[in-house]
Design a protein around this motif. Structure first.
Motif, PDB file in Angstrom:
ATOM      1  N   ILE A  65       0.859  -1.187   0.000  1.00 60.85           N
ATOM      2  CA  ILE A  65       0.000   0.000   0.000  1.00 60.85           C
ATOM      3  C   ILE A  65       0.891   1.230   0.000  1.00 60.85           C
ATOM      4  CG2 ILE A  65      -1.831   1.240   1.195  1.00 60.85           C
ATOM      5  CD1 ILE A  65      -1.252  -2.299   2.212  1.00 60.85           C
ATOM      6  N   SER A  66       0.766   2.076  -1.010  1.00 63.28           N
ATOM      7  CA  SER A  66       1.608   3.265  -1.136  1.00 63.28           C
ATOM      8  C   SER A  66       0.781   4.532  -0.908  1.00 63.28           C
ATOM      9  CB  SER A  66       2.247   3.324  -2.523  1.00 63.28           C
ATOM     10  OG  SER A  66       2.986   2.154  -2.791  1.00 63.28           O
ATOM     11  N   GLY A  67       1.428   5.564  -0.398  1.00 64.56           N
ATOM     12  CA  GLY A  67       0.799   6.872  -0.244  1.00 64.56           C
ATOM     13  C   GLY A  67      -0.273   6.929   0.820  1.00 64.56           C
ATOM     14  N   THR A  68      -0.183   6.087   1.835  1.00 65.10           N
ATOM     15  CA  THR A  68      -1.155   6.124   2.922  1.00 65.10           C
ATOM     16  C   THR A  68      -0.676   7.031   4.049  1.00 65.10           C
ATOM     17  OG1 THR A  68      -2.304   4.810   4.598  1.00 65.10           O
ATOM     18  CG2 THR A  68      -0.124   4.047   3.934  1.00 65.10           C
ATOM     19  N   GLU A  69      -1.602   7.749   4.646  1.00 63.96           N
ATOM     20  CA  GLU A  69      -1.255   8.611   5.777  1.00 63.96           C
ATOM     21  C   GLU A  69      -1.268   7.837   7.085  1.00 63.96           C
ATOM     22  OE1 GLU A  69      -3.908  11.886   5.786  1.00 63.96           O
ATOM     23  OE2 GLU A  69      -3.187  12.713   3.872  1.00 63.96           O
ATOM     24  N   ASN A  70      -1.893   6.678   7.089  1.00 63.06           N
ATOM     25  CA  ASN A  70      -1.971   5.844   8.289  1.00 63.06           C
ATOM     26  C   ASN A  70      -0.841   4.823   8.239  1.00 63.06           C
ATOM     27  OD1 ASN A  70      -2.623   4.292  10.478  1.00 63.06           O
ATOM     28  ND2 ASN A  70      -4.720   3.826   9.831  1.00 63.06           N
ATOM     29  N   SER A  71       0.081   4.917   9.184  1.00 67.72           N
ATOM     30  CA  SER A  71       1.223   4.000   9.203  1.00 67.72           C
ATOM     31  C   SER A  71       1.065   2.868  10.212  1.00 67.72           C
ATOM     32  CB  SER A  71       2.506   4.779   9.524  1.00 67.72           C
ATOM     33  OG  SER A  71       2.391   5.417  10.790  1.00 67.72           O
ATOM     34  N   GLU A  72      -0.134   2.731  10.792  1.00 72.44           N
ATOM     35  CA  GLU A  72      -0.376   1.667  11.759  1.00 72.44           C
ATOM     36  C   GLU A  72      -0.539   0.332  11.041  1.00 72.44           C
ATOM     37  OE1 GLU A  72      -0.291   2.034  15.005  1.00 72.44           O
ATOM     38  OE2 GLU A  72       0.090   4.190  14.829  1.00 72.44           O
ATOM     39  N   SER A  87      -0.931 -13.732   8.357  1.00 79.27           N
ATOM     40  CA  SER A  87      -0.555 -12.473   7.709  1.00 79.27           C
ATOM     41  C   SER A  87       0.542 -11.782   8.502  1.00 79.27           C
ATOM     42  CB  SER A  87      -1.768 -11.540   7.598  1.00 79.27           C
ATOM     43  OG  SER A  87      -2.229 -11.164   8.888  1.00 79.27           O
ATOM     44  N   ARG A  88       1.348 -11.021   7.773  1.00 84.21           N
ATOM     45  CA  ARG A  88       2.403 -10.212   8.376  1.00 84.21           C
ATOM     46  C   ARG A  88       2.308  -8.817   7.785  1.00 84.21           C
ATOM     47  NH1 ARG A  88       7.573 -14.402   7.853  1.00 84.21           N
ATOM     48  NH2 ARG A  88       6.672 -16.085   9.098  1.00 84.21           N
ATOM     49  N   VAL A  89       2.034  -7.854   8.635  1.00 81.90           N
ATOM     50  CA  VAL A  89       1.881  -6.472   8.187  1.00 81.90           C
ATOM     51  C   VAL A  89       3.071  -5.669   8.705  1.00 81.90           C
ATOM     52  CG1 VAL A  89       0.383  -4.447   8.140  1.00 81.90           C
ATOM     53  CG2 VAL A  89      -0.628  -6.739   8.285  1.00 81.90           C
ATOM     54  N   THR A  90       3.758  -4.977   7.803  1.00 80.41           N
ATOM     55  CA  THR A  90       4.986  -4.258   8.162  1.00 80.41           C
ATOM     56  C   THR A  90       4.965  -2.860   7.575  1.00 80.41           C
ATOM     57  OG1 THR A  90       6.171  -6.368   8.011  1.00 80.41           O
ATOM     58  CG2 THR A  90       7.503  -4.373   8.192  1.00 80.41           C
ATOM     59  N   ASN A  91       5.393  -1.896   8.389  1.00 78.25           N
ATOM     60  CA  ASN A  91       5.583  -0.524   7.907  1.00 78.25           C
ATOM     61  C   ASN A  91       7.000  -0.436   7.353  1.00 78.25           C
ATOM     62  OD1 ASN A  91       5.722   2.196   7.444  1.00 78.25           O
ATOM     63  ND2 ASN A  91       5.653   2.797   9.589  1.00 78.25           N
ATOM     64  N   ILE A  92       7.139  -0.536   6.037  1.00 80.00           N
ATOM     65  CA  ILE A  92       8.471  -0.630   5.446  1.00 80.00           C
ATOM     66  C   ILE A  92       9.084   0.729   5.137  1.00 80.00           C
ATOM     67  CG2 ILE A  92       8.043  -2.918   4.498  1.00 80.00           C
ATOM     68  CD1 ILE A  92       7.516  -1.628   1.800  1.00 80.00           C
ATOM     69  N   ALA A  93       8.279   1.774   5.133  1.00 81.60           N
ATOM     70  CA  ALA A  93       8.771   3.139   4.883  1.00 81.60           C
ATOM     71  C   ALA A  93       7.641   4.104   5.195  1.00 81.60           C
ATOM     72  CB  ALA A  93       9.230   3.289   3.433  1.00 81.60           C
ATOM     73  N   PRO A  94       7.958   5.383   5.394  1.00 81.34           N
ATOM     74  CA  PRO A  94       6.888   6.353   5.641  1.00 81.34           C
ATOM     75  C   PRO A  94       5.859   6.343   4.511  1.00 81.34           C
ATOM     76  CG  PRO A  94       9.016   7.321   6.143  1.00 81.34           C
ATOM     77  CD  PRO A  94       9.294   6.003   5.502  1.00 81.34           C
ATOM     78  N   GLY A  95       4.596   6.085   4.860  1.00 81.93           N
ATOM     79  CA  GLY A  95       3.531   6.074   3.871  1.00 81.93           C
ATOM     80  C   GLY A  95       3.423   4.798   3.070  1.00 81.93           C
ATOM     81  N   THR A  96       4.165   3.766   3.447  1.00 85.95           N
ATOM     82  CA  THR A  96       4.149   2.503   2.700  1.00 85.95           C
ATOM     83  C   THR A  96       3.987   1.329   3.667  1.00 85.95           C
ATOM     84  OG1 THR A  96       5.622   3.457   1.036  1.00 85.95           O
ATOM     85  CG2 THR A  96       5.358   1.069   1.025  1.00 85.95           C
ATOM     86  N   ILE A  97       2.985   0.510   3.401  1.00 86.00           N
ATOM     87  CA  ILE A  97       2.709  -0.659   4.231  1.00 86.00           C
ATOM     88  C   ILE A  97       2.819  -1.912   3.365  1.00 86.00           C
ATOM     89  CG2 ILE A  97       0.993  -1.829   5.688  1.00 86.00           C
ATOM     90  CD1 ILE A  97       1.981   0.718   6.921  1.00 86.00           C
ATOM     91  N   ARG A  98       3.422  -2.944   3.932  1.00 90.13           N
ATOM     92  CA  ARG A  98       3.525  -4.219   3.223  1.00 90.13           C
ATOM     93  C   ARG A  98       2.742  -5.275   3.981  1.00 90.13           C
ATOM     94  NH1 ARG A  98       9.339  -6.585   2.955  1.00 90.13           N
ATOM     95  NH2 ARG A  98       8.816  -7.071   5.128  1.00 90.13           N
ATOM     96  N   TYR A 120      -7.144   1.630   4.804  1.00 92.90           N
ATOM     97  CA  TYR A 120      -6.134   2.698   4.802  1.00 92.90           C
ATOM     98  C   TYR A 120      -6.586   3.945   4.058  1.00 92.90           C
ATOM     99  CZ  TYR A 120      -2.727  -0.404   6.936  1.00 92.90           C
ATOM    100  OH  TYR A 120      -2.062  -1.233   7.817  1.00 92.90           O
ATOM    101  N   GLY A 121      -7.828   3.943   3.553  1.00 95.24           N
ATOM    102  CA  GLY A 121      -8.364   5.124   2.897  1.00 95.24           C
ATOM    103  C   GLY A 121      -7.641   5.515   1.632  1.00 95.24           C
ATOM    104  N   VAL A 122      -7.302   4.537   0.814  1.00 95.84           N
ATOM    105  CA  VAL A 122      -6.606   4.792  -0.443  1.00 95.84           C
ATOM    106  C   VAL A 122      -7.376   4.168  -1.591  1.00 95.84           C
ATOM    107  CG1 VAL A 122      -4.337   4.903   0.660  1.00 95.84           C
ATOM    108  CG2 VAL A 122      -5.183   2.711  -0.201  1.00 95.84           C
ATOM    109  N   ASN A 123      -7.019   4.532  -2.800  1.00 97.86           N
ATOM    110  CA  ASN A 123      -7.611   3.908  -3.972  1.00 97.86           C
ATOM    111  C   ASN A 123      -6.958   2.550  -4.230  1.00 97.86           C
ATOM    112  OD1 ASN A 123      -9.237   6.194  -4.486  1.00 97.86           O
ATOM    113  ND2 ASN A 123      -7.517   7.186  -5.570  1.00 97.86           N
TER     114      ASN A 123
END
Length: 346
Positions: A65-72, A87-98, A120-123
């Protein structure tokens, strides 16, 4: 400013032999500690049920997920939880979730993608999905193992040719194996994923460890070059002197190498949340430190132990012992107490 001259004096004393640490004389103690460390490092992944393999090795589906303001990570876990069992959810960079899951069907992939976009409120076009099959993961594992075996084999042959003795090669590779096992054990203890980046870091560590060993062994070879003509120090003492002479260099090289890696690990990965850097930097951080320690406490002492019973080494040690005994006898005779004893005896 006063600390610099003191450190320079410390290094000079080590090089000249006025100050010395018993790396070789206490070889048995270091070997026992290393054996215990290796045993514990083997037991750690066994007790934890294996390594925490990344998706590149175990296969599965991955969403970015790119360009998200929610990094949780919690929204991602909830969005995937209804569809995927793991599942494994990781914050890999500011604004990017894997998000990584087990293998999903096409319908499940579309459902997870929609859930993540809502969470995450993204398209949905800001979410990319990829699938890594188990066969590809097995190929990666096999290639990594082949690369490791080839590296160790080539290192063993090249060091034997370079130093013209198989015993130096055996000592270096033994220390290298200790670094490999203990680094793997500590990495498993951390719970970090084993990824291709971690493998690259691991192989880099092996190269660094061999470099430090070669530096020390070059000094050992220099000190023992004309050993058959020397009666100043025994072979074991010359090896110990070489380790002490290169100790400051080993420490400085290790510190210089560790500082940027520590910055990446603790500042980049933990403080800034750059999760993709954790695997690489942790492998480097652990391995660089252990590589230096293994050279000083394992490689050099083991080489001395492997050669101490050679006939030429034994004869040279006896010549040194005889010379020292003769000097002690002459010194005793020249002292006032010795002179008195001689005159009273006459």
């Amino acid at each position: 400013m006063s600390k610099l001259p003191k450190f320079a004096t410390f290094g000079n004393e080590l090089y000249t032999g006025r100050r010395s640490y018993p790396f070789v004389p206490k070889a048995k103690l270091w070997f026992i500690i290393a054996a215990v460390a290796v045993a514990i490092s083997i037991l750690i992944p066994v007790a934890k049920g294996g390594f925490n393999l990344g998706i590149d090795f175990r296969g599965g589906s991955e969403f970015t997920i790119s360009g998200t303001e929610n990094s949780e990570v919690s929204p991602g876990e909830e969005a995937v939880g209804d569809v995927a069992s793991e599942s494994r959810v990781t914050n890999i960079a500011p604004g990017t979730i894997r998000v990584q899951t087990e293998q999903l069907s096409d319908d499940q992939t579309l459902e997870v993608k929609a859930n993540l976009a809502e969470a995450y409120g993204v398209n949905e076009d800001q979410i990319t999905s990829t699938y890594i099959g188990p066969t590809w993961g097995q190929d990666v594992s096999r290639q990594a193992l082949i690369g490791l075996v080839v590296f160790v084999a080539l290192a063993a042959v090249l060091m034997a040719l370079y130093f013209r003795t198989w015993k130096m090669s055996v000592a270096a590779i033994t220390a290298l194996l200790v670094v490999m096992v203990t680094t793997a054990g500590l990495y498993s203890l951390s719970g970090f994923e084993v990824t291709p980046s971690a493998i690259i870091g691991f192989l880099t560590v092996l190269s660094y460890s061999l470099y430090d060993t070669v530096v020390v062994f070059d000094k050992v070879r220099e000190n023992t070059k004309n050993l058959d003509k020397s009666t100043k120090r025994t072979f074991m003492e010359q090896v110990n002197l070489a380790v002490n002479q290169t100790l400051v260099r080993s420490i400085n090289t290790s510190v210089v190498a560790v500082l940027p890696v520590a910055s990446v690990l603790f500042i980049g990965a933990f403080l800034l949340g750059a999760g993709t850097l954790k695997d690489l930097s942790l492998a480097l951080f652990i391995g660089i430190i252990l590589g230096t320690v293994a050279t000083v406490f394992i490689a050099a002492p083991l080489y001395a132990v492997l050669r101490r019973n050679e006939p030429d080494i034994v004869k040279q040690a006896k010549r040194v012992k005889d010379r020292r005994a003769q000097e002690a006898k002459e010194a005793a005779a020249a002292s006032p107490a010795g002179a008195t004893a001689v005159s009273s005896g006459s």
